[in-house]
Design an enzyme around this catalytic site. Structure first.
Site, PDB file in Angstrom:
ATOM      1  CG  ASP A 163      -2.159   0.974   1.104  1.00  0.00           C
ATOM      2  OD1 ASP A 163      -2.588   0.752  -0.051  1.00  0.00           O
ATOM      3  OD2 ASP A 163      -2.217   1.794   1.934  1.00  0.00           O
ATOM      4  NE  ARG A 185       5.648  -0.462  -5.007  1.00  0.00           N
ATOM      5  CZ  ARG A 185       4.973   0.659  -5.624  1.00  0.00           C
ATOM      6  NH1 ARG A 185       5.791   1.299  -6.652  1.00  0.00           N
ATOM      7  NH2 ARG A 185       4.180   1.154  -5.094  1.00  0.00           N
TER       8      ARG A 185
HETATM    9  P1  IMP Z   1      -2.086   1.924  -4.017  1.00  0.00           P
HETATM   10  O1  IMP Z   1      -0.936   1.495  -3.067  1.00  0.00           O
HETATM   11  O2  IMP Z   1      -2.200   0.953  -5.015  1.00  0.00           O
HETATM   12  O3  IMP Z   1      -3.382   1.881  -3.193  1.00  0.00           O
HETATM   13  O4  IMP Z   1      -1.608   3.200  -4.618  1.00  0.00           O
HETATM   14  C1  IMP Z   1      -2.258   4.519  -4.064  1.00  0.00           C
HETATM   15  C2  IMP Z   1      -2.218   5.329  -5.447  1.00  0.00           C
HETATM   16  O5  IMP Z   1      -0.851   5.790  -5.301  1.00  0.00           O
HETATM   17  C3  IMP Z   1      -2.561   4.854  -6.883  1.00  0.00           C
HETATM   18  O6  IMP Z   1      -3.394   5.675  -7.262  1.00  0.00           O
HETATM   19  C4  IMP Z   1      -1.279   4.307  -7.521  1.00  0.00           C
HETATM   20  O7  IMP Z   1      -1.371   4.425  -8.629  1.00  0.00           O
HETATM   21  C5  IMP Z   1      -0.302   5.395  -6.603  1.00  0.00           C
HETATM   22  N1  IMP Z   1       0.981   4.956  -6.617  1.00  0.00           N
HETATM   23  C6  IMP Z   1       1.459   3.682  -5.901  1.00  0.00           C
HETATM   24  N2  IMP Z   1       2.795   3.450  -6.055  1.00  0.00           N
HETATM   25  C7  IMP Z   1       3.286   4.526  -6.971  1.00  0.00           C
HETATM   26  C8  IMP Z   1       4.265   4.728  -7.690  1.00  0.00           C
HETATM   27  O8  IMP Z   1       5.448   4.076  -7.373  1.00  0.00           O
HETATM   28  N3  IMP Z   1       4.435   5.808  -8.156  1.00  0.00           N
HETATM   29  C9  IMP Z   1       3.387   6.707  -8.685  1.00  0.00           C
HETATM   30  N4  IMP Z   1       2.265   6.475  -8.075  1.00  0.00           N
HETATM   31  C10 IMP Z   1       2.201   5.260  -7.401  1.00  0.00           C
END
Ligand code: IMP
Length: 185
Positions: free
Chosen positions: A65, A168
């Site tokens: 997340d 990440r």
């Molecule tokens: P989730 O972890 O998938 O809930 O991500 C939350 C939001 O942040 C989503 O809209 C993802 O596209 C964005 N997001 C997550 N990781 C990254 C990244 O490494 N780069 C850019 N956007 C990210």
């Protein structure tokens, strides 16, 4: 070892595979919906997700997340990053930041991993800033508007370079250390 990556985002699976290449772990992308409760930290979301997926009988998996925390917006979108990306998107964030001189922000990534019944939770942080306009074609989500060095966006970097410095990538480094210390890799 095969680890299932439970996510709806293939971009994340690609980043895991790249960062662990040559380390004897294969990643299998699976999509199983799980609740993401409206709580105040990424860690709480991950803890709840792990509990739910374990209760569903899943083993040897990981979830991630992530969120972008903008200082001027007092940490918003943060845990709401996914909703904000789906609704107003990068243009909406840029509009909120129109004319704002303090553009500092952080990306955070919390990874929860269950291996052979053991749970490891790690968080990586990448400081950076919000650009004035989207740049680059690579990556996903907020990559075109987030820059770790104030110049290039994540979307302008090859995956291996993004992984070397990103939230990440840092979380993966901590996870690799934990898995190594426990003798899993
Ligand atoms: P989730 O972890 O998938 O809930 O991500 C939350 C939001 O942040 C989503 O809209 C993802 O596209 C964005 N997001 C997550 N990781 C990254 C990244 O490494 N780069 C850019 N956007 C990210």
């Amino acid at each position: 070892m095969i680890l299932k990556v439970v996510t709806s985002n293939p971009g994340k699976v690609e980043e895991f595979a790249e960062a662990f290449s040559g380390m004897g772990i294969d990643f299998e992308h699976i999509r199983i919906p799980y609740d993401e409760p409206q709580v105040s930290s990424l860690e709480e979301v991950v803890e709840a997700g792990i509990k739910e997926l374990r209760n569903k009988g899943l083993s040897d998996f990981l979830i991630d997340d992530s969120g972008m925390f903008v200082d001027h917006l007092k940490g918003f979108p943060g845990v709401y990053s996914s909703y904000v990306q789906k609704t107003v998107g990068n243009d909406g964030v840029l509009r909120l930041m129109d004319g704002v001189p303090d553009r500092s922000a952080q990306f955070k990534c919390c990874i929860g991993c269950c291996v052979k019944g053991e749970t490891v939770i790690v968080t990586g942080v990448c400081p950076g800033s919000i650009l004035h306009e989207p740049r680059g074609e690579g990556g996903f989500g907020y990559d075109p508007i987030f820059s770790p060095d104030g110049e290039r966006s994540f979307a302008e970097m090859p995956l291996s370079e993004k992984n070397g410095i990103s939230h990440r990538g840092r979380a993966i480094g901590l996870l690799r250390k934990e898995l190594g210390e426990r003798g899993f890799i």
